[in-house]
Scaffold this motif. Structure first.
Motif, PDB file in Angstrom:
ATOM      1  N   TYR A  44       0.948  -1.154   0.037  1.00 16.06           N
ATOM      2  CA  TYR A  44       0.080   0.045   0.070  1.00 16.06           C
ATOM      3  C   TYR A  44       0.999   1.121  -0.066  1.00 16.06           C
ATOM      4  CZ  TYR A  44      -3.380  -3.453   1.587  1.00 16.06           C
ATOM      5  OH  TYR A  44      -4.310  -4.445   1.994  1.00 16.06           O
ATOM      6  N   ASP A  45       0.676   2.107  -0.921  1.00 16.93           N
ATOM      7  CA  ASP A  45       1.470   3.321  -0.831  1.00 16.93           C
ATOM      8  C   ASP A  45       1.310   4.265   0.212  1.00 16.93           C
ATOM      9  OD1 ASP A  45       2.754   5.619  -1.951  1.00 16.93           O
ATOM     10  OD2 ASP A  45       1.695   5.822  -3.782  1.00 16.93           O
ATOM     11  N   LEU A  46       2.522   4.889   0.694  1.00 14.43           N
ATOM     12  CA  LEU A  46       2.387   5.471   2.189  1.00 14.43           C
ATOM     13  C   LEU A  46       2.366   6.871   1.739  1.00 14.43           C
ATOM     14  CD1 LEU A  46       4.640   3.310   4.187  1.00 14.43           C
ATOM     15  CD2 LEU A  46       2.367   3.630   4.789  1.00 14.43           C
ATOM     16  N   THR A  47       2.689   7.226   0.696  1.00 19.73           N
ATOM     17  CA  THR A  47       2.663   8.751   0.355  1.00 19.73           C
ATOM     18  C   THR A  47       1.445   9.502   0.458  1.00 19.73           C
ATOM     19  OG1 THR A  47       2.196   8.462  -2.062  1.00 19.73           O
ATOM     20  CG2 THR A  47       4.418   8.083  -1.366  1.00 19.73           C
ATOM     21  N   PRO A  48       1.631  10.913   0.941  1.00 23.92           N
ATOM     22  CA  PRO A  48       0.433  11.541   1.294  1.00 23.92           C
ATOM     23  C   PRO A  48      -0.412  11.557   0.103  1.00 23.92           C
ATOM     24  CG  PRO A  48       2.226  12.781   1.780  1.00 23.92           C
ATOM     25  CD  PRO A  48       2.951  11.621   1.141  1.00 23.92           C
ATOM     26  N   VAL A  49      -0.043  11.512  -1.249  1.00 22.63           N
ATOM     27  CA  VAL A  49      -0.842  11.690  -2.502  1.00 22.63           C
ATOM     28  C   VAL A  49      -1.306  10.516  -2.924  1.00 22.63           C
ATOM     29  CG1 VAL A  49       0.110  13.966  -3.174  1.00 22.63           C
ATOM     30  CG2 VAL A  49       1.264  11.929  -3.789  1.00 22.63           C
ATOM     31  N   ALA A  50      -1.176   9.314  -2.197  1.00 22.69           N
ATOM     32  CA  ALA A  50      -1.556   7.995  -2.516  1.00 22.69           C
ATOM     33  C   ALA A  50      -3.106   8.063  -2.709  1.00 22.69           C
ATOM     34  CB  ALA A  50      -0.973   7.057  -1.512  1.00 22.69           C
ATOM     35  N   SER A  51      -3.577   7.068  -3.912  1.00 28.63           N
ATOM     36  CA  SER A  51      -4.953   6.898  -4.361  1.00 28.63           C
ATOM     37  C   SER A  51      -5.349   6.077  -3.237  1.00 28.63           C
ATOM     38  CB  SER A  51      -4.892   6.234  -5.515  1.00 28.63           C
ATOM     39  OG  SER A  51      -4.512   5.128  -5.833  1.00 28.63           O
ATOM     40  N   TRP A  52      -6.984   6.195  -3.262  1.00 35.72           N
ATOM     41  CA  TRP A  52      -7.456   5.240  -1.999  1.00 35.72           C
ATOM     42  C   TRP A  52      -7.830   3.838  -2.720  1.00 35.72           C
ATOM     43  CZ3 TRP A  52      -9.271   6.410   2.509  1.00 35.72           C
ATOM     44  CH2 TRP A  52      -9.299   8.066   3.060  1.00 35.72           C
ATOM     45  N   ASN A  53      -7.379   2.793  -1.741  1.00 40.84           N
ATOM     46  CA  ASN A  53      -7.763   1.367  -2.399  1.00 40.84           C
ATOM     47  C   ASN A  53      -9.218   0.993  -2.301  1.00 40.84           C
ATOM     48  OD1 ASN A  53      -4.905   0.843  -3.047  1.00 40.84           O
ATOM     49  ND2 ASN A  53      -4.848   1.422  -0.846  1.00 40.84           N
ATOM     50  N   LEU A  54      -9.866   0.389  -3.172  1.00 39.88           N
ATOM     51  CA  LEU A  54     -11.155  -0.034  -2.841  1.00 39.88           C
ATOM     52  C   LEU A  54     -11.285  -1.450  -2.166  1.00 39.88           C
ATOM     53  CD1 LEU A  54     -14.213  -0.137  -3.540  1.00 39.88           C
ATOM     54  CD2 LEU A  54     -13.758  -1.503  -5.632  1.00 39.88           C
ATOM     55  N   ALA A  55     -12.086  -1.420  -0.977  1.00 42.15           N
ATOM     56  CA  ALA A  55     -12.206  -2.595  -0.110  1.00 42.15           C
ATOM     57  C   ALA A  55     -13.330  -3.086  -0.762  1.00 42.15           C
ATOM     58  CB  ALA A  55     -12.409  -2.210   1.388  1.00 42.15           C
ATOM     59  N   LYS A  56     -13.225  -4.815  -0.866  1.00 40.39           N
ATOM     60  CA  LYS A  56     -14.323  -5.642  -1.267  1.00 40.39           C
ATOM     61  C   LYS A  56     -14.740  -6.342  -0.115  1.00 40.39           C
ATOM     62  CE  LYS A  56     -12.295  -5.604  -6.090  1.00 40.39           C
ATOM     63  NZ  LYS A  56     -12.020  -6.495  -6.871  1.00 40.39           N
ATOM     64  N   PRO A  57     -16.168  -6.311   0.382  1.00 41.45           N
ATOM     65  CA  PRO A  57     -16.732  -7.207   1.513  1.00 41.45           C
ATOM     66  C   PRO A  57     -16.361  -8.860   1.003  1.00 41.45           C
ATOM     67  CG  PRO A  57     -18.461  -6.222   0.134  1.00 41.45           C
ATOM     68  CD  PRO A  57     -17.105  -5.617  -0.331  1.00 41.45           C
ATOM     69  N   LYS A  58     -16.447  -9.596   1.861  1.00 39.85           N
ATOM     70  CA  LYS A  58     -16.336 -10.850   1.932  1.00 39.85           C
ATOM     71  C   LYS A  58     -17.550 -11.384   1.674  1.00 39.85           C
ATOM     72  CE  LYS A  58     -11.455 -11.215   3.794  1.00 39.85           C
ATOM     73  NZ  LYS A  58     -10.721 -11.913   4.815  1.00 39.85           N
ATOM     74  N   GLU A  59     -18.167 -12.082   2.721  1.00 37.36           N
ATOM     75  CA  GLU A  59     -19.388 -12.581   2.703  1.00 37.36           C
ATOM     76  C   GLU A  59     -20.513 -11.781   3.411  1.00 37.36           C
ATOM     77  OE1 GLU A  59     -19.237 -16.146   5.215  1.00 37.36           O
ATOM     78  OE2 GLU A  59     -18.009 -17.098   3.931  1.00 37.36           O
ATOM     79  N   ILE A  60     -20.240 -10.603   4.434  1.00 36.76           N
ATOM     80  CA  ILE A  60     -21.101  -9.819   4.960  1.00 36.76           C
ATOM     81  C   ILE A  60     -20.833  -8.376   4.462  1.00 36.76           C
ATOM     82  CG2 ILE A  60     -21.831  -9.050   7.343  1.00 36.76           C
ATOM     83  CD1 ILE A  60     -20.742 -11.456   8.303  1.00 36.76           C
ATOM     84  N   PRO A  61     -22.077  -7.712   3.927  1.00 32.59           N
ATOM     85  CA  PRO A  61     -21.797  -6.125   3.499  1.00 32.59           C
ATOM     86  C   PRO A  61     -21.177  -5.550   4.713  1.00 32.59           C
ATOM     87  CG  PRO A  61     -24.117  -7.246   3.164  1.00 32.59           C
ATOM     88  CD  PRO A  61     -23.370  -8.235   4.105  1.00 32.59           C
ATOM     89  N   PHE A  62     -20.195  -4.518   4.204  1.00 33.49           N
ATOM     90  CA  PHE A  62     -19.708  -3.639   5.153  1.00 33.49           C
ATOM     91  C   PHE A  62     -20.664  -2.965   6.090  1.00 33.49           C
ATOM     92  CE2 PHE A  62     -15.980  -3.423   2.178  1.00 33.49           C
ATOM     93  CZ  PHE A  62     -14.966  -4.266   2.649  1.00 33.49           C
ATOM     94  N   GLY A  63     -20.361  -2.848   7.313  1.00 33.01           N
ATOM     95  CA  GLY A  63     -21.256  -2.180   8.277  1.00 33.01           C
ATOM     96  C   GLY A  63     -22.258  -3.237   8.968  1.00 33.01           C
ATOM     97  N   CYS A  64     -22.148  -4.520   8.597  1.00 37.92           N
ATOM     98  CA  CYS A  64     -23.266  -5.310   8.920  1.00 37.92           C
ATOM     99  C   CYS A  64     -22.721  -6.616   9.861  1.00 37.92           C
ATOM    100  CB  CYS A  64     -24.119  -6.100   7.965  1.00 37.92           C
ATOM    101  SG  CYS A  64     -25.155  -4.876   7.065  1.00 37.92           S
TER     102      CYS A  64
END
Length: 1003
Positions: free
Chosen positions: A223-243
């Protein structure tokens, strides 16, 4: 004052003696630095005070802007947390006063920002300069070891970084707390909470932190540590994020029971539930997992972005309705460096670039061009064309001294359901609202259906504006005849379901819950109960957030009183009262909405109906009340506090459902949109913007889930959990809060000025000065309750009063308001105005501070003068009677009875919002300058300046037929002309920077 011998000898009096002008800080500080540029970064230049002040110690931050050559610098006050000395000034390249490596200069301990206003103290000696110079080169040398650091380059496994070559001794040190006997081959280290974790992290820092940092600097990570690094998309596994309830355990539910011994309703949870919840928290997965493998002689750091993703998404969607998780996406970044947040004041923009929307009004009236453009913006919101990205963030710091942290950003795209018309005073917010209603009236009428769906727009207003709204609707429309005004419970009982469903507009007071019998009526209709004792009373207290800091106060260190006496011990009881009222109120509403009523039935509470849209006039009245702004005990001291006692504000917040996350369960439900009207939105902090967005259609701005308003109803258990679990707001999170608050204001709010309407109308400001008599001067000084007699003076300030030390600033304010010379000057000004040729029958408005009895005193002075007299709003008057009295000063005299009425109307500052008095009045008197607070730093200059602007705006507004509007400020001075409290507060309330923050206008 207490004497500290050694400190006194060192000249450290400022540890306990504060300057006379303490906290009277300049908006700009000019710093002169005569050093040569070769000696380091030059510190000279203009430092401008930050517009949004709540982020900093003592709200103190002055910024020197980056000019392309010199860096941006910050002048801050670094706190002495241990209170071994006073807070002291620093000049730094960072807004974080704890960032020692950024400090360029330490100012002497006895310097305070107020010294910049005193000429003899402007030359500062003993400034310690930190000469940070770039190294020409640096090499890192380390003894040879068997350590080998490696890291995957692709995100195919949870491994972030790994070290091999650990000796058996190294592994024993790391596993000392988790596997002291060396039995396990693979050991998951406890590095997150508790003393055990601290010891393990220390060993990790000694062994691994430096090699990890060296490797990351040379080779990078996946993962890029620089201040201008782009955001990485997180993919949920079996359960939707937040649940995922394993990652975010569900808090135990609390139920209400009646404590017979105390006679109060209290909260309780199932026995053992809290223990099970605590265990679930301990077992919840962590974002960073440190694993020692004895067989491989290795330490592996695993990173699980999905943990932070679940936390961020949960905060965004929790309690707001079903199915929202399907709309949420989460991105993440691994950060090693974070930028400081933008600290500019919030701005509201005009609708200059928008198209015009034509709405036909009653002839001969037409909307101005700027009003047509404001209608366009609000209709875009109502028709769901304005898209807004809601976000919430969660940061998970990696244990240890690498200073890495993973930040997850959950986002959800939604269409705004509410907006704010914040046009200048007198710019026509009411007629814009009427135009919006007219534009959609055909659709609204087609949407009505019995028994719940009304075609009406519900207009929620301060109680003194009900008749004014009715007259404005009549003035501008001829095809909207069906307007219902509900003043109180009695008028509601006269209105049938059929009339409400078929109405075009329903106008009600914002504090209708405070109307006698309304809650009993709601309970009776919803549940059938007729026993009034079972219906809870509306609490009379504002939000009870605990103070967690103090300025200029020595706090006793005692485990018995962790807040050092700064907080009311009854605060939790008050929270329980507020929470129980809300619990019962919403239970009534739920039962009410399950019923069906016949068309002829009368007195059905407003919460039953679904409205086409909602307008909330003077929205800031419900948003901006805090414990320091409105002190309930003070309000009780005055018998005529007007419409806006604190209980009225709480009634408004309850009616609008300000802490209810699910918009469908709020007391007032709408189909199209909800709009707020205010000329002075007071958006001087992120908290207020977040709260405004939540109320105006439930838009979510970063940080809403932890917003302090939630605390005004939480149990002691949940307050503890909030403090325990809530992550600290890092620079990255704060930066996004500021930017997202401004983003919301850009999308949902408009503020148009009305200079073209004010052409030819001049605001003439008069300062009417009067000196006290010697006898009054003695009363003035003796009223400074709690102040040492030797320190009592005409120069005393409200900031010199310390409530925690037994000082009572209210006595001082009351005596200042009731000086005989002030009353005589008021009578003199009124007689002078009425004696001018052509002004014999003019009407005069006098604004007073009702909390301190100023209204009663002004009334008595005027009534005692033959041929003068006055009209005032009595506490016994009904809402209808108050509206009738106000109408006498809104419209011209027609009958002989009208002409015989007093020419002077005495109002409280609580009445300042919304009234249109310009048609008949062009003379306004501010009897006393406004101050709301308990002394010290509890005052709010922005709020006070805003209220005074609202008062002036009652007569200085479009539609004023006279070419001049006269505003008189009475200033009382000492017997020999010394400046006293009036002069200090007038200067404070008319400060240009403070006024800009009150109106938030885009220059």
């Amino acid at each position: 004052a207490k004497k500290f011998g050694a400190a006194n000898a060192r000249g450290e009096e400022r540890r306990w003696i504060y300057a006379k002008n303490w906290m009277e800080w300049p908006e700009e500080i000019m710093v002169t630095d005569s050093r040569d540029p070769s000696e380091g970064v030059l510190l000279g230049g203009k430092y401008v005070r930050a517009g949004c002040k709540q982020t900093f110690n003592q709200s103190a931050c002055w910024i020197r802007k980056n000019n392309g050559v010199d860096p941006e610098l910050y002048l801050l006050l670094k706190p002495q947390v241990a209170r071994t000395g006073p807070d002291y000034g620093i000049i730094s390249t960072s807004t974080n006063h704890d960032d020692v490596s950024s400090v360029l200069a330490f100012l002497p301990r006895d310097w305070q920002p107020c010294d910049a206003l005193i000429r003899e103290k402007q030359d500062i000696q003993k400034v310690v300069i930190s000469n940070w110079a770039p190294l020409p080169g640096m090499t890192c040398q380390a003894s040879k070891s068997n350590f080998v650091v490696e890291a995957p380059t692709e995100d195919v496994s949870p491994v972030l970084i790994r070290m091999t070559g650990l000796s058996e001794s190294d592994m024993n040190d790391l596993c000392l707390r988790d596997d002291p006997d060396g039995i396990k081959t693979e050991v998951h280290l406890s590095v997150h909470r508790g003393a055990k974790a601290q010891q393990t992290v220390k060993r990790y820092n000694l062994l691994c932190a430096a090699p990890f940092l060296k490797f990351a600097a040379a080779n990078g990570l996946k993962y890029d540590l620089t201040p201008v690094a782009s955001w990485n998309l997180a993919k949920p596994k079996e359960i939707p994020f937040g649940c995922c309830r394993k990652t975010v355990p569900e808090r135990p539910t609390e139920t209400w029971y009646f404590n017979e011994e105390r006679g109060t309703w209290e909260r309780n949870s199932e026995p053992g539930a809290s223990r099970r919840y605590f265990i679930a928290l301990q077992e919840a997965p962590q974002c960073f997992d440190f694993v020692v493998n004895r067989s491989e002689n290795s330490l592996t750091v695993n990173c699980h972005p999905e943990v932070a993703a679940h936390h961020a998404a949960f905060s965004l969607i929790e309690g707001r309705g079903k199915g929202l998780e399907r709309d949420v996406s989460v991105h993440f970044r691994l950060l090693a460096y974070q930028e400081d947040p933008v600290l500019e004041r919030f701005r509201l923009h005009s609708c200059h670039d928008l198209n015009k929307t034509f709405v036909k009004l009653k002839q001969p009236y037409e909307l101005y061009e700027r009003q047509q453009k404001a209608v366009t913006k609000m209709l875009g919101i109502e028709e769901r064309f304005v898209n807004f990205e809601e976000i919430e963030m969660n940061e998970q710091p990696m244990p240890g001294s690498t200073a890495w942290s993973l930040v997850a950003k959950a986002s959800r795209s939604t269409n705004l359901r509410g907006g704010v018309i914040a046009d200048a005073i007198g710019a026509g917010k009411t007629v814009i609202s009427i135009a919006i209603i007219l534009h959609g009236i055909v659709k609204a009428r087609s949407n009505r259906s019995f028994p719940r769906k009304s075609s009406a727009t519900l207009v929620v207003v301060p109680p003194g504006l009900i008749d004014q709204w009715k007259s404005e609707i009549k003035k501008f429309t001829d095809n909207m005849p069906n307007v219902i005004c509900l003043y109180d419970t009695d008028t509601l009982k006269k209105v049938s379901v059929e009339k409400i469903v078929e109405a075009d507009v329903v106008v009600c007071p914002v504090d209708i819950l405070e109307s006698h019998g309304y809650m009993s009526r709601l309970a009776a209709v919803a549940t059938g109960t007729s026993r009034e004792g079972e219906v809870p009373k509306l609490p009379t207290y504002s939000g009870q957030i605990e103070k967690n800091g103090a300025n200029g106060v020595w706090i006793p260190a005692s485990s018995q009183d962790p807040f050092g006496g700064a907080n009311n011990p009854r605060n939790q009881q008050r929270r329980n009262e507020a929470a129980y009222f809300t619990h019962v109120y919403h239970k009534y509403i739920e039962q009410l909405r399950q019923k069906n009523f016949e068309k002829h039935e009368r007195g059905i509470p407003l919460e039953y109906f679904e409205w086409e849209r909602i307008f909330v006039d003077e929205i800031h009245e419900c948003l901006c009340t805090s414990k320091d702004e409105m002190n309930e005990a003070k309000a009780k001291k005055d018998d005529n506090t007007g419409f806006f006692m604190e209980k009225n504000r709480r009634a408004g917040r309850e009616l609008l459902g300000i802490t209810t996350k699910d918009i469908s369960k709020r007391p007032l439900v709408f189909r199209s949109a909800i709009f707020g009207l205010t000329a002075t939105p007071l958006l001087d902090s992120t908290n207020r913007v977040i709260e405004l967005a939540n109320l105006m259609g439930n838009a979510y701005v970063v940080g809403l889930s932890n917003h302090w308003r939630n605390l005004e109803k939480e149990s002691g258990r949940d307050i503890f959990l909030s403090n325990f679990l809530e992550p600290k707001q890092s620079r990255e999170v704060r930066r996004n809060i500021y930017s997202k608050c401004q983003d919301y204001l850009d999308h949902s709010c408009c503020k148009n000025k009305n200079e073209e309407d004010m052409e030819g109308i001049e605001l003439v400001k008069h300062r009417e000065v009067v000196n006290m008599s010697l006898e009054e001067g003695e009363l003035y000084k003796s009223s400074q309750s709690g102040i040492n007699p030797s320190a009592q003076s005409f120069a005393i300030k409200v900031e010199d009063f310390d409530a925690t030390a037994g000082h009572d600033v209210s006595k001082f304010l009351r005596q200042n308001a009731k000086l005989a010379c002030r009353g005589k000057k008021l009578v003199e000004i009124c007689k002078k105005i009425l004696s001018e040729k052509g002004s014999e029958n003019t009407k005069i408005i006098v604004f007073t501070d009702g909390r301190i009895g100023a209204g009663d005193y002004a009334r008595d002075c005027l009534m005692a003068e033959d041929g003068l007299g006055c009209t005032w709003l009595d506490k016994e008057d009904s809402v209808q009677a108050k509206n009738k009295k106000l109408a006498w000063y809104q419209y011209g005299d027609v009958t002989e009875e009208d002409k015989r009425r007093p020419r002077v109307l005495v109002l409280h500052f609580e009445h300042a919002a919304g009234l249109n008095l310009q048609a008949e009045c062009n003379n306004l008197i501010l009897f006393t300058p406004l101050y709301i607070g308990d002394g010290g730093t509890t005052g709010d200059p922005v709020n006070d300046a805003s209220t005074e602007l609202q008062a002036i705006g009652r007569v200085f507004r479009p539609g004023q037929p006279k070419s001049k509007v006269n505003v008189y400020r009475i200033e009382v001075k000492g017997p020999n002309g010394q400046e006293c409290l009036d002069g200090q507060l007038i200067r404070r309330n008319t400060d240009e920077g403070t006024i800009q923050m009150a109106v938030n206008a885009d220059d």
